[in-house]
Scaffold this motif. Structure first.
Motif, PDB file in Angstrom:
ATOM      1  N   GLY A  60       0.792  -1.218   0.000  1.00  0.00           N
ATOM      2  CA  GLY A  60       0.000   0.000   0.000  1.00  0.00           C
ATOM      3  C   GLY A  60       0.826   1.270   0.000  1.00  0.00           C
ATOM      4  N   LEU A  61       2.013   1.225  -0.590  1.00  0.00           N
ATOM      5  CA  LEU A  61       2.866   2.422  -0.619  1.00  0.00           C
ATOM      6  C   LEU A  61       2.080   3.536  -1.298  1.00  0.00           C
ATOM      7  N   ASP A  62       1.580   4.472  -0.498  1.00  0.00           N
ATOM      8  CA  ASP A  62       0.605   5.447  -0.963  1.00  0.00           C
ATOM      9  C   ASP A  62       1.061   6.263  -2.159  1.00  0.00           C
ATOM     10  N   ALA A  63       2.074   7.067  -1.988  1.00  0.00           N
ATOM     11  CA  ALA A  63       2.477   7.974  -3.062  1.00  0.00           C
ATOM     12  C   ALA A  63       3.410   7.304  -4.062  1.00  0.00           C
ATOM     13  N   GLY A  64       3.968   6.173  -3.712  1.00  0.00           N
ATOM     14  CA  GLY A  64       4.953   5.550  -4.594  1.00  0.00           C
ATOM     15  C   GLY A  64       6.266   6.318  -4.530  1.00  0.00           C
ATOM     16  N   LEU A  65       7.199   5.876  -5.332  1.00  0.00           N
ATOM     17  CA  LEU A  65       8.515   6.524  -5.358  1.00  0.00           C
ATOM     18  C   LEU A  65       8.464   7.809  -6.163  1.00  0.00           C
ATOM     19  N   GLN A  66       9.328   8.724  -5.815  1.00  0.00           N
ATOM     20  CA  GLN A  66       9.560   9.901  -6.641  1.00  0.00           C
ATOM     21  C   GLN A  66      10.710   9.557  -7.588  1.00  0.00           C
ATOM     22  N   GLU A  67      10.902  10.334  -8.637  1.00  0.00           N
ATOM     23  CA  GLU A  67      11.962  10.056  -9.613  1.00  0.00           C
ATOM     24  C   GLU A  67      13.333  10.030  -8.949  1.00  0.00           C
ATOM     25  N   ARG A  68      13.563  10.878  -7.974  1.00  0.00           N
ATOM     26  CA  ARG A  68      14.857  10.892  -7.289  1.00  0.00           C
ATOM     27  C   ARG A  68      15.154   9.540  -6.648  1.00  0.00           C
ATOM     28  N   CYS A  69      14.138   8.940  -6.021  1.00  0.00           N
ATOM     29  CA  CYS A  69      14.322   7.635  -5.376  1.00  0.00           C
ATOM     30  C   CYS A  69      14.518   6.536  -6.417  1.00  0.00           C
ATOM     31  N   ALA A  70      13.751   6.578  -7.500  1.00  0.00           N
ATOM     32  CA  ALA A  70      13.913   5.587  -8.570  1.00  0.00           C
ATOM     33  C   ALA A  70      15.308   5.703  -9.179  1.00  0.00           C
ATOM     34  N   ALA A  71      15.796   6.930  -9.317  1.00  0.00           N
ATOM     35  CA  ALA A  71      17.144   7.144  -9.854  1.00  0.00           C
ATOM     36  C   ALA A  71      18.202   6.577  -8.907  1.00  0.00           C
ATOM     37  N   GLN A  72      17.976   6.683  -7.599  1.00  0.00           N
ATOM     38  CA  GLN A  72      18.917   6.097  -6.630  1.00  0.00           C
ATOM     39  C   GLN A  72      18.989   4.580  -6.812  1.00  0.00           C
ATOM     40  N   LEU A  73      17.847   3.953  -7.035  1.00  0.00           N
ATOM     41  CA  LEU A  73      17.830   2.507  -7.265  1.00  0.00           C
ATOM     42  C   LEU A  73      18.607   2.153  -8.533  1.00  0.00           C
ATOM     43  N   ARG A  74      18.349   2.874  -9.612  1.00  0.00           N
ATOM     44  CA  ARG A  74      19.039   2.580 -10.883  1.00  0.00           C
ATOM     45  C   ARG A  74      20.548   2.800 -10.746  1.00  0.00           C
ATOM     46  N   THR A  75      20.941   3.832 -10.015  1.00  0.00           N
ATOM     47  CA  THR A  75      22.369   4.110  -9.831  1.00  0.00           C
ATOM     48  C   THR A  75      23.042   2.994  -9.034  1.00  0.00           C
ATOM     49  N   LEU A  76      22.396   2.555  -7.941  1.00  0.00           N
ATOM     50  CA  LEU A  76      22.974   1.456  -7.169  1.00  0.00           C
ATOM     51  C   LEU A  76      23.052   0.193  -8.019  1.00  0.00           C
ATOM     52  N   ARG A  77      22.031  -0.044  -8.830  1.00  0.00           N
ATOM     53  CA  ARG A  77      22.053  -1.224  -9.705  1.00  0.00           C
ATOM     54  C   ARG A  77      23.284  -1.201 -10.608  1.00  0.00           C
ATOM     55  N   GLU A  78      23.565  -0.048 -11.204  1.00  0.00           N
ATOM     56  CA  GLU A  78      24.714   0.036 -12.113  1.00  0.00           C
ATOM     57  C   GLU A  78      26.030  -0.165 -11.362  1.00  0.00           C
ATOM     58  N   HIS A  79      26.109   0.314 -10.134  1.00  0.00           N
ATOM     59  CA  HIS A  79      27.319   0.096  -9.333  1.00  0.00           C
ATOM     60  C   HIS A  79      27.474  -1.389  -8.980  1.00  0.00           C
ATOM     61  N   ILE A  80      26.380  -2.043  -8.635  1.00  0.00           N
ATOM     62  CA  ILE A  80      26.448  -3.476  -8.346  1.00  0.00           C
ATOM     63  C   ILE A  80      26.834  -4.250  -9.600  1.00  0.00           C
ATOM     64  N   ARG A  81      26.268  -3.882 -10.750  1.00  0.00           N
ATOM     65  CA  ARG A  81      26.637  -4.547 -12.012  1.00  0.00           C
ATOM     66  C   ARG A  81      28.130  -4.344 -12.302  1.00  0.00           C
ATOM     67  N   ALA A  82      28.648  -3.165 -11.987  1.00  0.00           N
ATOM     68  CA  ALA A  82      30.077  -2.903 -12.204  1.00  0.00           C
ATOM     69  C   ALA A  82      30.930  -3.806 -11.312  1.00  0.00           C
ATOM     70  N   LEU A  83      30.498  -4.018 -10.072  1.00  0.00           N
ATOM     71  CA  LEU A  83      31.237  -4.904  -9.166  1.00  0.00           C
ATOM     72  C   LEU A  83      31.166  -6.357  -9.642  1.00  0.00           C
ATOM     73  N   LEU A  84      29.996  -6.786 -10.103  1.00  0.00           N
ATOM     74  CA  LEU A  84      29.860  -8.151 -10.624  1.00  0.00           C
ATOM     75  C   LEU A  84      30.755  -8.342 -11.845  1.00  0.00           C
ATOM     76  N   ALA A  85      30.735  -7.361 -12.751  1.00  0.00           N
ATOM     77  CA  ALA A  85      31.547  -7.458 -13.971  1.00  0.00           C
ATOM     78  C   ALA A  85      33.035  -7.471 -13.638  1.00  0.00           C
ATOM     79  N   SER A  86      33.466  -6.610 -12.723  1.00  0.00           N
ATOM     80  CA  SER A  86      34.898  -6.573 -12.383  1.00  0.00           C
ATOM     81  C   SER A  86      35.335  -7.880 -11.735  1.00  0.00           C
ATOM     82  N   HIS A  87      34.460  -8.462 -10.925  1.00  0.00           N
ATOM     83  CA  HIS A  87      34.782  -9.756 -10.312  1.00  0.00           C
ATOM     84  C   HIS A  87      34.960 -10.824 -11.394  1.00  0.00           C
ATOM     85  N   LEU A  88      34.023 -10.871 -12.342  1.00  0.00           N
ATOM     86  CA  LEU A  88      34.096 -11.890 -13.397  1.00  0.00           C
ATOM     87  C   LEU A  88      35.297 -11.678 -14.314  1.00  0.00           C
ATOM     88  N   ASP A  89      35.651 -10.427 -14.555  1.00  0.00           N
ATOM     89  CA  ASP A  89      36.785 -10.123 -15.438  1.00  0.00           C
ATOM     90  C   ASP A  89      38.129 -10.213 -14.721  1.00  0.00           C
TER      91      ASP A  89
END
Length: 200
Positions: A60-89
């Motif tokens: 029941g998250l009333d207002a939902g996320l604002q764009e700033r919060c969604a952008a924080q999620l996307r940014t963390l995702r890209e940082h995690i992907r960078a860590l996964l890629a560096s580990h594999l490489d």
């Protein structure tokens, strides 16, 4: 030019996502055949839905996320992907990705704040409930990534072996694909390459 799509066939979670939420999070950006792309966190509404589906936000998250919060999620995702890629490489972990994940790990408030209102008196509450939900989600996702990258399963971490797929998974046996669809596509590409060599 890559086309962003808003709906795609449902892709099952990659192997290992049931153990590490960070894998599902990293895989929330999907490269699809035909130079198409699906971002499951691409809008505040999509980010809200993803958090709810992964039990990181109340239904029941009333207002939902604002764009700033969604952008924080996307940014963390890209940082995690960078860590996964560096580990594999076998490359050193990018400093900015380490810093972002460590920042996320320490952002979740440990306790509700003490507040006061004349009609209510003293009570405890989040300073900003939606922000607190996002910070808790970021900390949970960062902890999952840290557990994966430092635990025994890190040796099983791999990238899907079926281009253009960009998902990560935990390898079980010889399996190198995140889904049956990617496995079928890889086998079809190999069969086509064999036929082409034979006909040459």
């Amino acid at each position: 030019m890559q086309e962003t799509v808003t709906a795609a066939p449902v892709v099952p979670p990659a192997p290992g996502a049931e153990q590490y939420l960070a894998l599902d999070f990293a895989n929330s950006a999907l490269a699809l055949p035909g130079d198409r792309f699906l971002d499951l966190l691409g809008s505040p509404a999509a980010g809200t839905q993803w958090l709810i589906e992964h039990d990181l936000a109340p239904a029941g998250l009333d207002a939902g996320l604002q764009e700033r919060c969604a952008a924080q999620l996307r940014t963390l995702r890209e940082h995690i992907r960078a860590l996964l890629a560096s580990h594999l490489d076998g490359h050193p972990a990018p400093a900015d990705a380490l810093s972002a994940v460590n920042d996320a790990l320490t952002r979740a408030p440990a306790a509700l704040l003490l507040a006061w209102e004349p009609t209510r008196g003293l009570y405890r509450a989040a300073a900003h409930p939606a922000t607190q939900i996002v910070e808790h989600a970021l900390a949970t996702l960062a902890a999952s990534a840290a557990d994966l990258l430092t635990g025994p399963d890190r040796e099983r971490l791999t990238a899907c072996g079926s281009p253009p797929c960009s998902r990560y998974l935990l390898r079980y046996g010889r399996r190198r694909w995140c889904s049956v669809r990617c496995g079928d596509r890889a086998r079809a590409a190999r069969a086509y390459a064999r036929r082409s060599r034979t006909n040459s």
